[in-house]
Write an enzyme that holds these catalytic residues in place. Sequence first.
Site, PDB file in Angstrom:
ATOM      1  N   LYS A 189      49.515  15.480  60.508  1.00 28.79           N
ATOM      2  CA  LYS A 189      49.701  14.214  60.211  1.00 28.79           C
ATOM      3  C   LYS A 189      50.518  13.573  58.854  1.00 28.79           C
ATOM      4  O   LYS A 189      51.181  12.624  58.593  1.00 28.79           O
ATOM      5  CB  LYS A 189      48.330  13.133  60.084  1.00 28.79           C
ATOM      6  CG  LYS A 189      47.659  12.939  61.147  1.00 28.79           C
ATOM      7  CD  LYS A 189      48.469  11.753  62.305  1.00 28.79           C
ATOM      8  CE  LYS A 189      47.673  11.458  63.411  1.00 28.79           C
ATOM      9  NZ  LYS A 189      48.249  10.521  64.060  1.00 28.79           N
TER      10      LYS A 189
ATOM     11  N   SER B 120      46.398  21.160  66.098  1.00 32.04           N
ATOM     12  CA  SER B 120      46.920  19.721  65.319  1.00 32.04           C
ATOM     13  C   SER B 120      46.010  19.700  64.109  1.00 32.04           C
ATOM     14  O   SER B 120      46.570  19.079  63.173  1.00 32.04           O
ATOM     15  CB  SER B 120      46.762  18.702  66.189  1.00 32.04           C
ATOM     16  OG  SER B 120      45.556  18.495  66.800  1.00 32.04           O
TER      17      SER B 120
END
Length: 323
Positions: A49, A304
């Site tokens: 992110k 991720s």
Amino acid sequence: MGTPNLVTLADFRAAQERIRGIAVHTPLVRYSADIWLKAEGLQPIGSFKLRGAYNSIAQLHPEAKSRGVITYSSGNHAQGVAYAARSLGMKAVIVMPSNAPQIKQQATAALGAEIVRVGPASSERKQRAEELAAAHGYTIIPPYDDPAIIAGQGTCGLEILEDLPDVDLVLSPVSGGGLLSGIAAAIKSVRPEVRVIGIEPELAADAQASFRAGNLVHWPAELTTRTICDGLRTQSLGNLNFEHIRAYVDDILTVSEKEIKRAMRELLFSARLTPEPSGAVTTAALLYHREQLLPFRKAVAVMSGGNVEPSVLQQVLQDTDIG
């Protein structure tokens, strides 16, 4: 594919330059003869992110920077915005759901952000962020439905192509769609023949439902919050993300909770990587749904993030029901 709304290869390349020295070019960890893992848990905030958050915030006008930024997030985007804002000397306010993992709340606060807590629905935190932005002049940094965010996340795809040029299958987790849409658009802009597939929990399969229907499908929070994957509980894809997914993504598949937990164990013991549940869905697909993904010679599973709550990790390691 020349739709004006879609992020271009030039946008991805510009984002790559912008985030250089802030986000890490994470390694591809070889898992087996034909599988590599993109270890985004090795970012400074433990997840991908940071890429989109920094790419977005760094482009703000100086006046907007002086007022600060606000976002709404269950954790990883919160840390991305907090880290990016701190590195640029700016104020950050984060609206988080009360059920966000403690480890993510604490990490966000440690980065100097001000935290505002609301209920569990993603729609609720978006509404509160909009109210606070209107009252204080903050710039909203959305978690996924935004071209600068998509461009930042897509740099992950460019790195995969640089490190494994003959990759022919890339799997990305999907929630709001920022990572999947960015990776797919970036990769297909360079190598259109590479297949890109999104993976999500079957308990929060709104993206697959949308992909199959050809229009956005919303799932209520009481359904999506059932999954162990706290980062994949978004109630629907973002509008702009869905445009990219329809243009560039080959398919969206789902995995079970048991498969996600088993993949977490595999990543811990075989790959020596610590995944959060949301980061393990792609490995789960390659391990337990291989036949649906064939043919491929070289596959990359994007892990991720690695911000797993210690109690969740302990539960997964001790669970005798998952085999």
